[in-house]
Design a protein around this motif. Structure first.
Motif, PDB file in Angstrom:
ATOM      1  N   ARG A  57       0.828  -1.221   0.000  1.00 41.55           N
ATOM      2  CA  ARG A  57       0.000   0.000   0.000  1.00 41.55           C
ATOM      3  C   ARG A  57       0.854   1.259   0.000  1.00 41.55           C
ATOM      4  NH1 ARG A  57      -5.533  -0.054   2.218  1.00 41.55           N
ATOM      5  NH2 ARG A  57      -4.893   1.767   3.420  1.00 41.55           N
ATOM      6  N   LYS A  58       2.088   1.141   0.460  1.00 40.99           N
ATOM      7  CA  LYS A  58       2.994   2.293   0.457  1.00 40.99           C
ATOM      8  C   LYS A  58       3.590   2.552  -0.930  1.00 40.99           C
ATOM      9  CE  LYS A  58       4.347   1.714   5.270  1.00 40.99           C
ATOM     10  NZ  LYS A  58       5.442   1.368   6.184  1.00 40.99           N
ATOM     11  N   GLU A  61       1.296   2.797  -7.630  1.00 47.09           N
ATOM     12  CA  GLU A  61       0.598   1.763  -8.407  1.00 47.09           C
ATOM     13  C   GLU A  61       1.531   1.090  -9.412  1.00 47.09           C
ATOM     14  OE1 GLU A  61      -2.323  -0.798  -9.779  1.00 47.09           O
ATOM     15  OE2 GLU A  61      -2.350   0.464  -7.996  1.00 47.09           O
ATOM     16  N   ARG A  64       3.898  -1.320  -7.713  1.00 45.89           N
ATOM     17  CA  ARG A  64       3.196  -2.532  -7.295  1.00 45.89           C
ATOM     18  C   ARG A  64       2.960  -3.447  -8.493  1.00 45.89           C
ATOM     19  NH1 ARG A  64      -0.168  -0.250  -4.110  1.00 45.89           N
ATOM     20  NH2 ARG A  64      -1.779   0.219  -5.614  1.00 45.89           N
TER      21      ARG A  64
END
Length: 83
Positions: A57-58, A61, A64
């Motif tokens: 979540r850190k 996008e 990830r």
């Protein structure tokens, strides 16, 4: 580096005391987080997975997505299916 000719004890003491207070707060927060993970574990959650999700979540996008794509690529190369 030059040696200071005089030292202001009050200024140094102030810095040290502020740092010490922050260290105490950091320790308290760390203990609170540990307690939350223990509570989650006792509720049946996998703490390793929770930590990984927090880390993800850190990320931005695109970071990830890149990580997930690499995991898929490596898993596929090893003959592991990821669904």
């Amino acid at each position: 580096m030059t040696k200071p000719t005089s030292i202001a004890p009050d200024v140094i003491r102030s810095f040290i005391e502020r740092i010490e207070r922050q260290e105490e707060e950091k320790k308290a927060l760390s203990e609170d987080i540990k307690d939350i993970f223990a509570e989650a574990k006792s509720s049946g959650f996998d703490v390793k997975v929770l930590r990984e999700i927090i880390k993800m979540r850190k990320m931005e996008e695109h970071e990830r997505q890149e990580k997930e794509a690499l995991i898929d690529l490596y898993a596929h190369a090893l003959g592991m299916s990821r669904g």
